[in-house]
Motif scaffolding. Structure first.
Motif, PDB file in Angstrom:
ATOM      1  N   ARG A 187       1.180  -0.976   0.172  1.00 19.39           N
ATOM      2  CA  ARG A 187       0.380  -0.110   0.001  1.00 19.39           C
ATOM      3  C   ARG A 187       0.683   0.968  -0.319  1.00 19.39           C
ATOM      4  O   ARG A 187       0.295   2.390  -0.365  1.00 19.39           O
ATOM      5  CB  ARG A 187      -0.817   0.000   1.384  1.00 19.39           C
ATOM      6  CG  ARG A 187      -1.842  -1.108   1.484  1.00 19.39           C
ATOM      7  CD  ARG A 187      -2.969  -0.666   2.286  1.00 19.39           C
ATOM      8  NE  ARG A 187      -3.496  -1.651   2.745  1.00 19.39           N
ATOM      9  CZ  ARG A 187      -3.673  -2.873   3.071  1.00 19.39           C
ATOM     10  NH1 ARG A 187      -2.537  -2.931   3.956  1.00 19.39           N
ATOM     11  NH2 ARG A 187      -4.941  -3.784   3.244  1.00 19.39           N
ATOM     12  N   VAL A 188       2.350   1.086   0.163  1.00 19.69           N
ATOM     13  CA  VAL A 188       2.714   2.629   0.790  1.00 19.69           C
ATOM     14  C   VAL A 188       2.871   2.953  -0.780  1.00 19.69           C
ATOM     15  O   VAL A 188       3.231   2.749  -1.848  1.00 19.69           O
ATOM     16  CB  VAL A 188       4.375   2.066   1.404  1.00 19.69           C
ATOM     17  CG1 VAL A 188       4.744   3.224   1.411  1.00 19.69           C
ATOM     18  CG2 VAL A 188       4.001   1.662   2.705  1.00 19.69           C
ATOM     19  N   PRO A 193      -2.695   7.468   2.548  1.00 23.44           N
ATOM     20  CA  PRO A 193      -2.333   6.672   3.829  1.00 23.44           C
ATOM     21  C   PRO A 193      -3.666   7.726   5.329  1.00 23.44           C
ATOM     22  O   PRO A 193      -2.855   7.386   6.576  1.00 23.44           O
ATOM     23  CB  PRO A 193      -1.045   7.518   4.264  1.00 23.44           C
ATOM     24  CG  PRO A 193      -0.295   8.235   3.638  1.00 23.44           C
ATOM     25  CD  PRO A 193      -1.422   8.301   2.381  1.00 23.44           C
ATOM     26  N   TYR A 199      -8.227   2.606   2.372  1.00 22.03           N
ATOM     27  CA  TYR A 199      -7.355   1.035   3.406  1.00 22.03           C
ATOM     28  C   TYR A 199      -8.232  -0.360   3.580  1.00 22.03           C
ATOM     29  O   TYR A 199      -7.525  -1.076   3.350  1.00 22.03           O
ATOM     30  CB  TYR A 199      -6.867   1.639   4.365  1.00 22.03           C
ATOM     31  CG  TYR A 199      -6.314   0.133   5.504  1.00 22.03           C
ATOM     32  CD1 TYR A 199      -5.443  -0.091   5.195  1.00 22.03           C
ATOM     33  CD2 TYR A 199      -7.003  -0.083   6.173  1.00 22.03           C
ATOM     34  CE1 TYR A 199      -5.194  -1.273   6.082  1.00 22.03           C
ATOM     35  CE2 TYR A 199      -6.658  -0.877   7.726  1.00 22.03           C
ATOM     36  CZ  TYR A 199      -5.434  -2.122   6.984  1.00 22.03           C
ATOM     37  OH  TYR A 199      -5.224  -2.623   7.379  1.00 22.03           O
ATOM     38  N   GLY A 204      -8.026  -4.020   4.059  1.00 20.54           N
ATOM     39  CA  GLY A 204      -7.745  -3.582   5.026  1.00 20.54           C
ATOM     40  C   GLY A 204      -9.039  -4.066   6.162  1.00 20.54           C
ATOM     41  O   GLY A 204     -10.275  -4.059   5.636  1.00 20.54           O
ATOM     42  N   ASP A 276       1.285   3.542   5.648  1.00 18.04           N
ATOM     43  CA  ASP A 276       0.318   2.113   5.334  1.00 18.04           C
ATOM     44  C   ASP A 276       0.408   2.744   7.623  1.00 18.04           C
ATOM     45  O   ASP A 276      -0.005   1.640   7.979  1.00 18.04           O
ATOM     46  CB  ASP A 276       0.399   1.237   5.388  1.00 18.04           C
ATOM     47  CG  ASP A 276      -0.890   0.304   4.972  1.00 18.04           C
ATOM     48  OD1 ASP A 276      -1.722   1.059   4.662  1.00 18.04           O
ATOM     49  OD2 ASP A 276      -0.302  -1.147   4.636  1.00 18.04           O
ATOM     50  N   ALA A 279      -2.608  -0.148   8.920  1.00 16.32           N
ATOM     51  CA  ALA A 279      -2.390  -1.705   8.940  1.00 16.32           C
ATOM     52  C   ALA A 279      -1.607  -1.333  10.328  1.00 16.32           C
ATOM     53  O   ALA A 279      -2.280  -2.482  11.286  1.00 16.32           O
ATOM     54  CB  ALA A 279      -1.086  -1.406   7.921  1.00 16.32           C
TER      55      ALA A 279
END
Length: 593
Positions: A187-188, A193, A199, A204, A276, A279
């Motif tokens: 995801r980075v 973010p 997410y 997520g 992220d 997370a």
């Protein structure tokens, strides 16, 4: 308690900063109180310290001991604007000395106030992929910060002469473009973010839903069967640690996420926090559910303003949307919340029991073990401590399943691993590879050393790690292979030195780092790190006791004493890299010095 104070009064600004603390604040708010004053006025006066002690019922001598422990605080008056210039390992080999020389010429000597500003030589700022780096800070309401990385001397001089531009750093950039091969970093740079919806759209909170279905014992079993080991350096089995805390009858239980990655050359956790953050919030929530914790502390480096902003946003949004707090995701009876506790510049606070002391409002000194944290940790209660990288592996395990997770890496070192490549490489940054990837393959991902240069050595594991020679690059990067080769993966540092690097000066910086960062609690480390630096300094500077053999014999003796008798890992590993350089690279010999 009869507290005795010196005759000093807090200013209006200092009182206002302290009064913003929660009602009924106690000693565990001492570190936030010191930050509040330092953020507001730039330093901590005796009057401010008195006012903090009155509010928190802390003896003034204790508060002074805590305030003086951390490098980001000052107990003597200084300008509101301070520029911290990193002079640690990665920045040193990428021109930090030139930046410091320029500042000395145009602003003045380090630590001397001139024109409303001062600058300081700083240990690692955690942005090694963009070395050299500097962090400008200006006290106020609100305070301002500006990260300069990569920095030139001219950039930093300009930053010293103006208010910070409110830039807390750019988003992390990954050099691995094949997203399909990434799991922890997928995801980075690819999702916002700050968006919980983004997410969730990328999977997520599926892991937390699965965790609630499995139950606490089921989650611990999955993590155990996956073979997840701690990614901070000790490589302790995560499932065993969680189980040890979960079965303790004493309540409450606590979770601490160690995000104080102060090992020079380490920045992987910062990339996860900035790229992220949801997370980590989800992973901490799962860990809290599994271990019976209702409150988690995220102990975050004080030098990470961008990470702090993004993670605080993730915590606030998750709480608003029912993913933190009471009855999480509609699961009656499951409550968990997260509080950020900002560090203040102390490498030793990366040690798990030193974190407890810091959070509780004491000096960040390690505790003797046993008892172990899973039995008596934070506030004397059962506590689990994991670092950021370890925790973000948990959602991967609970969505893919332990069997699929074990297919990544090797039998004894399962899963993906993040490595921080810096120093003399073409594309420094965080790289994600399966355990078992060779060092040669990893360096190739980063483009190798610059054109026209030759590799001289690679430092694995940071200042507490060991060196690898160019003829040892086929080393598989696993816990067991690193141990067999006499080195360590540590926190994932891979710092390359080319043939133009000043190895003697590099080793002297390592020795200076450990001297500066020793908490001073135990004699072997407090004295040993000083003697180690003195011996390295004599050899590098050509001022030997009599012969190289005498100084090397002294180094070995001091190093062995620190390793055998220091209370914690700092003293026990302070000799590692220097010993490795002597034994494997032939450093600190007549030719070197």
């Amino acid at each position: 308690m009869d507290l005795q104070f010196l005759d000093a009064k807090a200013s209006f600004e200092e009182r206002a900063a302290v009064d913003a603390l929660p009602e009924g604040a106690a000693r565990d708010q001492l570190l936030p109180a010191l930050h509040a004053v330092n953020d507001r006025v730039g330093w901590i006066s005796q009057g401010a310290l008195n006012y903090i002690c009155e509010k928190l019922h802390v003896p003034p001598a204790d508060a002074y001991g805590v305030a003086s422990f951390y490098s980001l605080f000052s107990l003597t008056e200084r300008p509101e604007r301070v520029v911290h210039v990193c002079t640690d390992l990665a920045c040193r080999v990428n021109g930090a000395d030139t930046v410091c020389d320029t500042l000395t010429e145009h602003v003045g000597p380090a630590g001397k106030a001139r024109g409303g500003v001062t600058w300081l030589r700083s240990p690692c700022l955690g942005v090694c992929e963009k070395a050299p780096a500097a962090l400008a800070f200006e006290a106020g309401d609100p305070p301002g910060t500006e990260l300069l990385a990569p920095a030139t001397g001219a950039d930093v001089v300009l930053a010293a002469r103006r208010s910070p531009s409110a830039e807390d750093g750019a988003a992390p950039v990954l050099h691995q473009t094949d997203r399909e091969s990434l799991r922890l970093l997928r995801r980075v740079g690819a999702v916002d973010p700050e968006s919980l919806d983004d997410y969730r759209a990328t999977g997520g909170y599926a892991a937390l839903r699965n965790a609630l279905e499995l139950g606490p014992n089921g989650v611990i079993r999955e993590v155990t069967d996956a073979g997840l080991m701690g990614r901070g350096g000790a490589a302790f089995p995560t499932g065993r640690k969680w189980e040890g805390a979960a079965r303790q009858p004493a309540l409450p239980h606590y979770l601490v996420c160690n995000a104080d990655e102060s090992e020079p050359g380490t920045f992987k956790d910062r990339v996860l926090l900035e790229g992220d953050p949801f997370a980590l919030v989800e992973a901490m929530t799962i860990a809290g559910f599994a271990t019976g914790a209702t409150l988690g502390f995220l102990y975050l480096r004080g030098e990470y303003p961008r990470a702090r902003r993004l993670v605080q946003n993730a915590i606030d949004v998750a709480r608003e949307r029912g993913f933190l707090g009471v009855d999480i995701m509609g699961h009656t009876g499951f409550s968990f919340d997260i509080e950020i506790r900002r560090g203040a510049g102390a490498y030793i606070c990366g040690e798990e029991t030193a974190i407890f002391n810091s959070i509780e409002g004491f000096r960040g000194e390690p505790r003797s073990k046993p008892p172990f944290p899973t039995e008596q940790g934070l506030f004397g209660k059962p506590t689990v401590v994991n670092n950021v990288e370890t925790l973000v592996n948990v959602p991967l395990i609970l969505t893919a399943g332990y069997a699929a997770y074990r297919e990544i890496g090797t039998e004894k070192s399962a899963g993906p691993k993040l490595f921080c490549l810096s120093g003399n490489v073409r594309k420094p940054g965080v790289y994600e590879v399966p355990f078992g990837t060779t060092l040669r393959e990893l360096l190739a991902l980063a483009g190798g050393v610059p054109e026209g240069r030759e590799l001289r050595a690679v430092l694995l594991g940071g200042a507490a790690g060991g060196f690898v020679r160019p003829d040892e690059l086929d080393l598989p990067l696993t816990m067991e292979d690193a141990r067999a080769a006499g080195t360590t993966l540590g926190s994932g540092v891979v710092l390359a030195l080319d043939d133009q690097a000043d190895l003697g000066g590099f080793l002297l910086r390592i020795a200076s780092f450990f001297r500066d960062e020793s908490c001073g609690q135990c004699v072997p480390c407090r004295i040993g790190t000083v003697r180690q630096e003195e011996a390295v300094s004599r050899i590098v500077g050509g001022r030997k006791l009599s012969t190289d053999a005498d100084d090397l014999a002294l180094l070995r003796e001091v190093g062995q004493v620190m390793r055998d008798s220091s209370i914690c890992g700092l003293g026990q590993t302070a000799w590692n890299a220097i010993e490795s350089a002597v034994e494997r690279l032939g450093a600190l010999s007549v030719e070197e010095s």
